[in-house]
Scaffold this active site. Sequence first.
Site, short mmCIF file in Angstrom:
data_model
loop_
_atom_site.label_atom_id
_atom_site.label_comp_id
_atom_site.label_asym_id
_atom_site.label_seq_id
_atom_site.Cartn_x
_atom_site.Cartn_y
_atom_site.Cartn_z
N HIS A 1 -4.18 1.13 7.88
CA HIS A 1 -2.83 1.73 7.91
C HIS A 1 -2.76 2.91 6.93
CE1 HIS A 1 1.76 1.17 7.93
NE2 HIS A 1 1.56 1.94 6.88
N GLU A 2 -3.32 2.72 5.73
CA GLU A 2 -3.25 3.79 4.71
C GLU A 2 -4.14 4.97 5.07
OE1 GLU A 2 -0.85 3.41 2.99
OE2 GLU A 2 -0.60 1.25 2.97
N CYS B 1 6.24 -0.17 7.40
CA CYS B 1 5.81 1.03 6.67
C CYS B 1 6.95 1.48 5.78
CB CYS B 1 5.43 2.13 7.65
SG CYS B 1 4.84 3.64 6.85
N LEU B 2 6.63 1.82 4.55
CA LEU B 2 7.67 2.27 3.63
C LEU B 2 8.31 3.58 4.10
CD1 LEU B 2 5.96 1.37 0.24
CD2 LEU B 2 7.78 0.13 1.43
N GLY C 1 0.84 -1.20 0.00
CA GLY C 1 0.00 0.00 0.00
C GLY C 1 0.87 1.24 0.00
N HIS D 1 -2.52 7.17 7.43
CA HIS D 1 -1.57 8.10 6.81
C HIS D 1 -2.29 9.38 6.37
CE1 HIS D 1 2.32 6.10 6.58
NE2 HIS D 1 1.81 5.01 6.03
N GLN E 1 2.81 10.08 1.87
CA GLN E 1 4.14 9.46 1.90
C GLN E 1 5.02 9.92 0.74
OE1 GLN E 1 2.39 5.27 2.44
NE2 GLN E 1 4.33 5.17 3.55
O1 GNR Z 1 4.14 -2.60 2.59
C1 GNR Z 1 3.52 -2.46 3.65
N1 GNR Z 1 3.26 -3.56 4.41
C2 GNR Z 1 2.40 -3.57 5.49
C3 GNR Z 1 2.41 -4.66 6.33
C4 GNR Z 1 1.55 -4.73 7.41
C5 GNR Z 1 0.67 -3.70 7.64
C6 GNR Z 1 0.67 -2.58 6.83
C7 GNR Z 1 1.51 -2.52 5.74
S1 GNR Z 1 1.46 -1.14 4.70
C8 GNR Z 1 3.11 -1.13 4.11
C9 GNR Z 1 3.28 -0.07 3.03
C10 GNR Z 1 3.07 1.30 3.63
O2 GNR Z 1 3.86 1.86 4.34
N2 GNR Z 1 1.93 1.87 3.40
O3 GNR Z 1 1.65 3.06 3.92
NI NI Z 2 2.81 3.16 5.76
#
Ligand code: GNR
Ligand code: NI
Length: 168
Positions: free
Chosen positions: A134-135, A92-93, A46, A138, A51
């Site tokens: 999670h997204e 998270c990236l 995601g 953000h 980001q």
């Molecule tokens: O790549 C991602 N893996 C992930 C693993 C577990 C819960 C959430 C994520 S999202 C993350 C990519 C990211 O930072 N998205 O904002």
């Molecule tokens: Ni993230």
Amino acid sequence: MPLLDILQPPHPTLKRPAEPVAAVDDALLRLMDDMLVTMYEAPGIGLAAPQVDVGRRVVVIDTTEEKNQPIRLINPAVTWRSDERAIAEEGCLSLPGQFAEVKRPVAVTVSYLDEREAERVIEAEGLLARCLQHEIDHLDGILFTDHLSALKRNMILRRLAKQRRVKA
Ligand code: GNR
Ligand code: NI
């Protein structure tokens, strides 16, 4: 080289609530395509626009193994969350190399506009539900570390800063 640079804390765009999208235009379609390329290359499941330093409520997701089912979400919102919660490891990236267990609702319903401005609803559980939450976090300036104790959060942020120093 990923197409778009991915911000890391303490960049202010990561903490600022993103603005709703008023209309889908070619620039927005291109942004979502660029975000997908960047997400697949990272690789991640995601990516949210803040980001990549764009303060708009735009998310791309693909949680499939085959990496062939991209979802483009505009103005996504959680409209229902299960009472049942689960703990799972998240990354998270924007926090490369950092992982922690986060407790979240197991299932959610998310409403959003698709790339043709049609209203859509996703009922998700498991990894997709976790990624959606999670997204959308953000978009509200929230990182997974904000769900942790101050002790764990500071440990991760310090580790990330140290890792950057060593790499530089
Ligand atoms: O790549 C991602 N893996 C992930 C693993 C577990 C819960 C959430 C994520 S999202 C993350 C990519 C990211 O930072 N998205 O904002
Ligand atoms: Ni993230």
